[in-house]
Design an enzyme around this catalytic site. Structure first.
Site, short mmCIF file in Angstrom:
data_model
loop_
_atom_site.label_atom_id
_atom_site.label_comp_id
_atom_site.label_asym_id
_atom_site.label_seq_id
_atom_site.Cartn_x
_atom_site.Cartn_y
_atom_site.Cartn_z
N ARG A 1 0.84 -1.21 0.00
CA ARG A 1 0.00 0.00 0.00
C ARG A 1 0.87 1.25 0.00
O ARG A 1 0.54 2.25 -0.64
CB ARG A 1 -0.93 -0.03 1.22
CG ARG A 1 -2.00 1.03 1.18
CD ARG A 1 -3.06 0.77 2.25
NE ARG A 1 -2.50 0.90 3.60
CZ ARG A 1 -3.18 0.61 4.71
NH1 ARG A 1 -4.43 0.19 4.65
NH2 ARG A 1 -2.62 0.75 5.89
N LYS B 1 -2.66 6.45 1.46
CA LYS B 1 -2.46 6.87 2.85
C LYS B 1 -1.49 8.03 2.87
O LYS B 1 -0.28 7.86 3.04
CB LYS B 1 -1.94 5.68 3.68
CG LYS B 1 -2.52 5.66 5.07
CD LYS B 1 -2.33 4.34 5.77
CE LYS B 1 -2.72 4.45 7.22
NZ LYS B 1 -4.17 4.66 7.46
N GLU C 1 -16.42 6.26 3.94
CA GLU C 1 -15.76 5.81 5.17
C GLU C 1 -15.66 6.98 6.13
O GLU C 1 -16.19 8.05 5.85
CB GLU C 1 -14.39 5.19 4.86
CG GLU C 1 -13.39 6.15 4.26
CD GLU C 1 -11.97 5.57 4.20
OE1 GLU C 1 -11.56 4.87 5.13
OE2 GLU C 1 -11.27 5.86 3.22
C1 LIG Z 1 -5.27 3.80 7.72
C2 LIG Z 1 -6.67 4.06 7.31
C3 LIG Z 1 -7.68 3.09 7.49
C4 LIG Z 1 -7.46 1.78 8.18
O1 LIG Z 1 -6.57 0.96 7.50
P1 LIG Z 1 -5.87 -0.27 8.25
O2 LIG Z 1 -4.92 -0.80 7.26
O3 LIG Z 1 -6.92 -1.23 8.59
O4 LIG Z 1 -5.23 0.30 9.47
C5 LIG Z 1 -8.95 3.40 7.01
N1 LIG Z 1 -9.23 4.58 6.42
C6 LIG Z 1 -8.29 5.53 6.26
C7 LIG Z 1 -8.66 6.80 5.60
C8 LIG Z 1 -6.98 5.30 6.69
O5 LIG Z 1 -6.06 6.24 6.52
#
Ligand SMILES: *Cc1c(COP(=O)(O)O)cnc(C)c1O
Length: 341
Positions: A81, A183, A219
């Protein structure tokens, strides 16, 4: 010997640990990387990250298992990722094998900071990289730094997972062809005003809708959403601008393979929540695994879930227990999920 820390009373705050990992990118290549005690970053006042926010990050955890091993959970997915995130911001990807090796090195170097089994605490691992050389005309930096630090964090839920109330945000998180799926710090910078606003109004979190139609659930600022429908099956919102949560992707496998539930990933309309089509709702991410949602508030209208405001619903609880059981070594993990340090 473990550090003298009151593990069960730790919060989610930065605690400076002994060692961190640093690698620099210059003249088109990454150097070998080192473990260092130096927690300070020294960069130009005009560094690309400071001017144009060229930075991406990851988050994962190390745990002590029931039989005393130190493990991380699916770090290969964090590595992949981060490569996707870096590519989207025109940053040189940090190679996957190097990422896995760096995680291993930095956790091993801070072994004494890994909370003991049963404490509820974990060691949070934060890989990140940023443009470090001077950039004033808008363009990608030519030099970058990749770092990983670790910090012990306390149990996410002290005294049980209490369902939260979340609001439908008036702000948008991610444009349809924007950066919602990576991210990047920039997604968080622009969410701060929305989260402060939600907190001031007494809500724990924001649910963001799709900006194009404002009818579909995407989300929250930092967690994916999972629903349980009237038949007890799992429904996951689908959109190109949702961050692909590793917790959520793992829960989908757990639901199907361990609990025999049907898992559907599809567009989810806000009106389905309004109509009471879902019995349970949770937010998933590395920090909490699953944080139960009791109620969604949409401009004064309340959409309550049947699971109520006292505890996590039964299906989410099973998912939670199974995934944390796998992470803590109490249940057998699917091939390749657990990396021993
Ligand atoms: C990091 C993150 C998540 C959760 O991802 P994980 O890999 O499960 O920790 C969900 N939404 C956003 C916007 C994020 O930055």
């Amino acid at each position: 010997m473990a550090k003298d820390v009151d593990w069960s009373n730790l919060g989610f705050d930065y605690v400076k640990t002994d060692k961190r990992y640093v690698s620099n990118y210059k003249d088109g290549k990454w150097d070998d990387g080192v473990i260092t005690e130096d927690d300070k970053v020294v960069i130009s006042e005009c560094a690309g990250v400071l001017q144009y926010a060229q930075t991406v990050f990851e988050g994962l955890k190390a745990y002590t298992t029931e039989d005393g091993r130190i493990v991380t959970f699916r770090p290969d997915l964090n590595a992949e990722r981060m490569i996707d995130s870096a590519s989207r911001l025109e940053m040189p990807p940090f190679p996957k094998e190097r990422f896995l090796d760096a995680v291993k090195q930095v956790v091993a170097a801070n072994r004494e900071w890994v909370p003991p089994y049963g404490s509820g605490a974990t060691l949070y691992i934060r890989p990140y990289m940023f443009g470090s050389n001077p950039v004033i005309g808008v363009k990608p930096a030519e030099e970058y730094q990749f770092r990983i630090f670790v910090t012990p964090v306390g149990p996410y839920f002290k005294g049980g997972a209490k369902p939260i109330t979340v609001k439908i945000s008036d702000f948008d998180r991610a444009a349809p062809h924007g950066t919602g799926h990576i991210k990047a710090g920039l997604n968080y910078a622009m969410s701060l005003h929305a989260i402060v606003t939600a907190h001031n109004e007494g809500f724990a979190e924001n649910i963001y809708l799709d900006p194009a139609t404002r009818t579909k659930i995407e989300e929250t600022g930092g967690a994916n959403i999972i629903f349980i429908d009237g038949d007890g099956n799992v429904v996951i919102p689908k959109s190109n601008s949702i961050l692909p949560s590793i917790t959520r992707r793992s829960l989908m496998v757990v639901a199907e393979k361990y609990l025999g539930l049907k898992v559907t990933q599809r567009e989810v309309l806000l009106s389905e929540a309004e109509n009471g089509d879902f019995k349970e709702c949770g937010l998933c991410g590395t920090a909490a695994v699953i944080s139960p949602v009791g109620k969604i508030v949409d401009h004064g209208k309340e959409y309550a879930f049947a699971s109520g405001m006292d505890q996590m619903g039964p299906t989410l609880q099973k998912l939670y227990d199974t995934l944390t059981g796998i992470q803590m070594g109490r249940l057998e993990a699917p091939e390749g999920w657990i990396y021993e340090i």
